[in-house]
Design a protein around this motif. Structure first.
Motif, mmCIF file in Angstrom:
data_model
loop_
_atom_site.group_PDB
_atom_site.id
_atom_site.type_symbol
_atom_site.label_atom_id
_atom_site.label_comp_id
_atom_site.label_asym_id
_atom_site.label_seq_id
_atom_site.Cartn_x
_atom_site.Cartn_y
_atom_site.Cartn_z
ATOM 1 N N GLN A 155 33.891 39.081 41.859
ATOM 2 C CA GLN A 155 33.836 37.830 42.608
ATOM 3 C C GLN A 155 32.417 37.414 42.975
ATOM 4 O OE1 GLN A 155 36.757 37.222 45.680
ATOM 5 N NE2 GLN A 155 37.998 38.910 44.896
ATOM 6 N N LEU A 156 31.435 38.255 42.712
ATOM 7 C CA LEU A 156 30.057 37.939 43.091
ATOM 8 C C LEU A 156 29.389 37.029 42.072
ATOM 9 C CD1 LEU A 156 28.705 41.429 44.240
ATOM 10 C CD2 LEU A 156 29.658 39.598 45.644
ATOM 11 N N ASP A 157 28.446 36.231 42.556
ATOM 12 C CA ASP A 157 27.614 35.412 41.679
ATOM 13 C C ASP A 157 26.330 36.152 41.323
ATOM 14 O OD1 ASP A 157 28.579 32.718 43.754
ATOM 15 O OD2 ASP A 157 29.366 33.152 41.763
ATOM 16 N N VAL A 158 25.753 36.842 42.317
ATOM 17 C CA VAL A 158 24.480 37.544 42.153
ATOM 18 C C VAL A 158 24.594 38.898 42.836
ATOM 19 C CG1 VAL A 158 22.009 37.537 42.718
ATOM 20 C CG2 VAL A 158 23.149 35.403 42.142
ATOM 21 N N GLY A 159 24.051 39.916 42.185
ATOM 22 C CA GLY A 159 24.012 41.247 42.788
ATOM 23 C C GLY A 159 22.577 41.715 42.919
ATOM 24 N N GLY B 46 26.711 46.344 35.690
ATOM 25 C CA GLY B 46 26.426 45.321 34.690
ATOM 26 C C GLY B 46 27.608 44.984 33.798
ATOM 27 N N MET B 47 28.576 45.896 33.692
ATOM 28 C CA MET B 47 29.777 45.619 32.899
ATOM 29 C C MET B 47 30.677 44.589 33.585
ATOM 30 S SD MET B 47 30.974 49.201 31.219
ATOM 31 C CE MET B 47 30.409 50.466 32.344
ATOM 32 N N VAL B 48 30.536 44.462 34.903
ATOM 33 C CA VAL B 48 31.385 43.550 35.667
ATOM 34 C C VAL B 48 30.599 42.344 36.177
ATOM 35 C CG1 VAL B 48 32.932 43.383 37.673
ATOM 36 C CG2 VAL B 48 32.788 45.518 36.389
ATOM 37 N N LEU B 49 29.337 42.556 36.543
ATOM 38 C CA LEU B 49 28.515 41.517 37.162
ATOM 39 C C LEU B 49 27.321 41.201 36.257
ATOM 40 C CD1 LEU B 49 27.810 39.738 39.624
ATOM 41 C CD2 LEU B 49 26.620 41.720 40.574
ATOM 42 N N PRO B 50 27.340 40.056 35.591
ATOM 43 C CA PRO B 50 26.264 39.743 34.651
ATOM 44 C C PRO B 50 24.902 39.488 35.305
ATOM 45 C CG PRO B 50 28.110 38.200 34.416
ATOM 46 C CD PRO B 50 28.402 39.075 35.578
ATOM 47 N N ALA C 52 38.449 48.778 44.135
ATOM 48 C CA ALA C 52 38.114 47.760 45.144
ATOM 49 C C ALA C 52 36.689 47.255 44.940
ATOM 50 C CB ALA C 52 38.275 48.335 46.550
ATOM 51 N N GLY C 53 35.769 48.141 44.621
ATOM 52 C CA GLY C 53 34.388 47.731 44.345
ATOM 53 C C GLY C 53 34.308 46.840 43.121
ATOM 54 N N ALA C 54 35.078 47.179 42.087
ATOM 55 C CA ALA C 54 35.108 46.345 40.879
ATOM 56 C C ALA C 54 35.671 44.965 41.201
ATOM 57 C CB ALA C 54 35.926 47.028 39.785
ATOM 58 N N GLU C 55 36.667 44.913 42.081
ATOM 59 C CA GLU C 55 37.233 43.629 42.508
ATOM 60 C C GLU C 55 36.165 42.784 43.199
ATOM 61 O OE1 GLU C 55 39.501 40.468 43.070
ATOM 62 O OE2 GLU C 55 40.282 42.219 42.017
ATOM 63 N N ALA C 56 35.399 43.410 44.080
ATOM 64 C CA ALA C 56 34.334 42.681 44.770
ATOM 65 C C ALA C 56 33.278 42.213 43.780
ATOM 66 C CB ALA C 56 33.705 43.559 45.847
ATOM 67 N N LEU C 57 32.860 43.092 42.884
ATOM 68 C CA LEU C 57 31.830 42.731 41.896
ATOM 69 C C LEU C 57 32.277 41.549 41.036
ATOM 70 C CD1 LEU C 57 30.657 46.272 40.765
ATOM 71 C CD2 LEU C 57 29.290 44.560 41.990
#
Length: 183
Positions: free
Chosen positions: A76-80, A102-106, A69-74
């Motif tokens: 969809q994010l633009d910025v973390g 960082g593997m999911v959210l650039p 679920a966390g990976a799903e949210a990540l």
């Protein structure tokens, strides 16, 4: 996360928005700090889709551990923003989190929370994590007592957290005019 479980069946953005608490014109849906919560990725996708359909900025507070679920949210994010205390052990732990995220959210950035251990500062922490530095979040006196009384972090518009957030959004919204993705 009982609130999230309740929302899993609420597909409409209006139902989602009205069921959430409000602070400074921001609706809040946060992650439970316990380990006993299991959220299906489909539920996360549904709740975030409903929130996005309402328009505006969606802020997602995730736990340290990244499950499906966390990976799903990540995804969809633009910025973390990774909030890291200015302590060596915290930096080591945050390094592992940053590597996974960082593997999911650039676009992952560091927010460093004081006070600092000897020899550390916000720039050192961000450099150690190999992340861009968003800024320093000073210690907020009385934060724990306020939380015990049921007040959410940042409830005081004059506190360090509220000032940090206001400054961050001002910079992010100013950057939105140049076509960049803000959050």
């Amino acid at each position: 996360m009982a609130g999230f479980r309740r929302l899993q069946g609420a597909g409409g953005g209006g139902a989602l928005e009205e069921s959430l608490p409000r602070l400074h014109d921001l609706r809040l849906l946060s992650w439970d700090r316990g380990d006993s919560v299991l959220v299906r990725p489909e539920a996360m996708r549904s709740v975030l889709a409903a929130a996005r359909r309402r328009g505006g900025v969606v802020v997602v507070d995730l736990p340290r551990r990244i499950d499906e679920a966390g990976a799903e949210a990540l995804a969809q994010l633009d910025v973390g923003l990774l909030v890291v205390p200015g302590e060596l052990r915290a930096v080591a732990a945050a390094s592992r989190v940053a590597s996974l995220v960082g593997m999911v959210l650039p676009d992952l950035r560091a927010v460093v929370r004081g006070p600092y251990a000897t020899g550390l500062d916000d720039r050192w922490v961000a450099d150690a994590l190999r992340l861009p530095l968003v800024g320093e979040l000073p210690a907020e006196p009385g934060l724990l007592a306020a939380q015990e009384d049921g007040s959410p972090p940042g409830a005081s518009a004059r506190g360090p957290l509220a000032r940090f957030c206001a400054a961050f959004w001002e910079r992010a919204l100013a950057g939105a005019g140049d076509g960049s993705v803000t959050a």
